[in-house]
Motif scaffolding. Sequence first.
Motif, PDB file in Angstrom:
ATOM      1  N   PRO A  83      59.158 -37.467  26.836  1.00  0.00           N
ATOM      2  CA  PRO A  83      57.924 -38.000  27.427  1.00  0.00           C
ATOM      3  C   PRO A  83      58.169 -39.165  28.383  1.00  0.00           C
ATOM      4  CG  PRO A  83      57.667 -37.731  25.058  1.00  0.00           C
ATOM      5  CD  PRO A  83      59.115 -37.502  25.376  1.00  0.00           C
ATOM      6  N   TYR A  84      59.145 -39.998  28.075  1.00  0.00           N
ATOM      7  CA  TYR A  84      59.421 -41.168  28.914  1.00  0.00           C
ATOM      8  C   TYR A  84      60.099 -40.751  30.223  1.00  0.00           C
ATOM      9  CZ  TYR A  84      58.980 -42.794  24.115  1.00  0.00           C
ATOM     10  OH  TYR A  84      58.560 -42.981  22.823  1.00  0.00           O
ATOM     11  N   VAL A  85      61.064 -39.861  30.114  1.00  0.00           N
ATOM     12  CA  VAL A  85      61.760 -39.384  31.312  1.00  0.00           C
ATOM     13  C   VAL A  85      60.798 -38.607  32.194  1.00  0.00           C
ATOM     14  CG1 VAL A  85      63.601 -37.888  32.175  1.00  0.00           C
ATOM     15  CG2 VAL A  85      63.998 -39.313  30.151  1.00  0.00           C
ATOM     16  N   THR A  86      59.990 -37.775  31.574  1.00  0.00           N
ATOM     17  CA  THR A  86      59.039 -36.957  32.321  1.00  0.00           C
ATOM     18  C   THR A  86      58.065 -37.814  33.112  1.00  0.00           C
ATOM     19  OG1 THR A  86      59.227 -35.184  30.705  1.00  0.00           O
ATOM     20  CG2 THR A  86      57.275 -35.168  32.089  1.00  0.00           C
ATOM     21  N   ASP A 103      56.699 -38.707  38.938  1.00  0.00           N
ATOM     22  CA  ASP A 103      56.137 -39.678  39.868  1.00  0.00           C
ATOM     23  C   ASP A 103      56.603 -39.293  41.275  1.00  0.00           C
ATOM     24  OD1 ASP A 103      55.706 -41.884  41.576  1.00  0.00           O
ATOM     25  OD2 ASP A 103      55.825 -43.280  39.896  1.00  0.00           O
ATOM     26  N   THR A 104      55.721 -38.678  42.035  1.00  0.00           N
ATOM     27  CA  THR A 104      56.091 -38.169  43.357  1.00  0.00           C
ATOM     28  C   THR A 104      56.474 -39.281  44.336  1.00  0.00           C
ATOM     29  OG1 THR A 104      53.743 -38.088  43.972  1.00  0.00           O
ATOM     30  CG2 THR A 104      54.736 -36.052  43.150  1.00  0.00           C
ATOM     31  N   GLU A 105      55.909 -40.462  44.158  1.00  0.00           N
ATOM     32  CA  GLU A 105      56.262 -41.572  45.047  1.00  0.00           C
ATOM     33  C   GLU A 105      57.728 -41.963  44.866  1.00  0.00           C
ATOM     34  OE1 GLU A 105      55.163 -46.247  45.742  1.00  0.00           O
ATOM     35  OE2 GLU A 105      53.546 -44.884  45.139  1.00  0.00           O
ATOM     36  N   ILE A 106      58.159 -42.080  43.614  1.00  0.00           N
ATOM     37  CA  ILE A 106      59.556 -42.441  43.345  1.00  0.00           C
ATOM     38  C   ILE A 106      60.489 -41.301  43.717  1.00  0.00           C
ATOM     39  CG2 ILE A 106      61.235 -42.863  41.499  1.00  0.00           C
ATOM     40  CD1 ILE A 106      59.205 -44.644  40.171  1.00  0.00           C
ATOM     41  N   MET A 107      60.171 -40.103  43.265  1.00  0.00           N
ATOM     42  CA  MET A 107      61.063 -38.966  43.511  1.00  0.00           C
ATOM     43  C   MET A 107      61.152 -38.623  44.997  1.00  0.00           C
ATOM     44  SD  MET A 107      62.274 -38.645  40.615  1.00  0.00           S
ATOM     45  CE  MET A 107      63.316 -37.240  40.843  1.00  0.00           C
ATOM     46  N   LYS A 115      63.034 -49.754  41.130  1.00  0.00           N
ATOM     47  CA  LYS A 115      61.708 -49.168  41.337  1.00  0.00           C
ATOM     48  C   LYS A 115      61.190 -48.531  40.044  1.00  0.00           C
ATOM     49  CE  LYS A 115      60.190 -47.576  45.541  1.00  0.00           C
ATOM     50  NZ  LYS A 115      59.137 -48.467  45.689  1.00  0.00           N
ATOM     51  N   VAL A 116      62.068 -47.854  39.313  1.00  0.00           N
ATOM     52  CA  VAL A 116      61.691 -47.246  38.033  1.00  0.00           C
ATOM     53  C   VAL A 116      61.249 -48.328  37.049  1.00  0.00           C
ATOM     54  CG1 VAL A 116      62.626 -46.084  35.983  1.00  0.00           C
ATOM     55  CG2 VAL A 116      63.061 -45.137  38.260  1.00  0.00           C
ATOM     56  N   VAL A 117      62.021 -49.398  36.950  1.00  0.00           N
ATOM     57  CA  VAL A 117      61.693 -50.477  36.016  1.00  0.00           C
ATOM     58  C   VAL A 117      60.349 -51.110  36.374  1.00  0.00           C
ATOM     59  CG1 VAL A 117      62.380 -52.762  35.174  1.00  0.00           C
ATOM     60  CG2 VAL A 117      64.091 -50.958  35.414  1.00  0.00           C
ATOM     61  N   LYS A 118      60.109 -51.338  37.650  1.00  0.00           N
ATOM     62  CA  LYS A 118      58.864 -51.979  38.073  1.00  0.00           C
ATOM     63  C   LYS A 118      57.657 -51.059  37.904  1.00  0.00           C
ATOM     64  CE  LYS A 118      59.194 -53.697  42.177  1.00  0.00           C
ATOM     65  NZ  LYS A 118      59.553 -54.212  43.502  1.00  0.00           N
ATOM     66  N   THR A 119      57.830 -49.797  38.226  1.00  0.00           N
ATOM     67  CA  THR A 119      56.712 -48.860  38.227  1.00  0.00           C
ATOM     68  C   THR A 119      56.411 -48.280  36.850  1.00  0.00           C
ATOM     69  OG1 THR A 119      57.374 -48.257  40.466  1.00  0.00           O
ATOM     70  CG2 THR A 119      55.769 -46.846  39.421  1.00  0.00           C
TER      71      THR A 119
END
Length: 103
Positions: free
Chosen positions: A21-24, A29-33, A47-51
Amino acid sequence: MKTFKDFTGAEGIDKVVECAPYVTEIIIDTEIMGQVDKLSWLELGAKVVKTHSEAFSKLRLALGNEESSDSLSLSYSAAQLMKEILNNKEAIDFFTSFAKTKE
């Protein structure tokens, strides 16, 4: 820092399912990916940590890593985990499939 590679066999399967669930949340997240090819691994980690700070914190704890408030450690560990996942087609397929079944 522990990653998915540190778990094998039945324990590894349980760990992947626990963390899914956490990885998913992060990989859908289309903005990050959409920026993966434009960012360095460390920038992606930051970016992952902040978002997705809550999901990433739960992911770290599920993998047996200590809670940290050090920005560099957090960004680096997020970068390592994202690199491990995104460089493994089977991992991407699994977590993407998991996201679709949750919908």
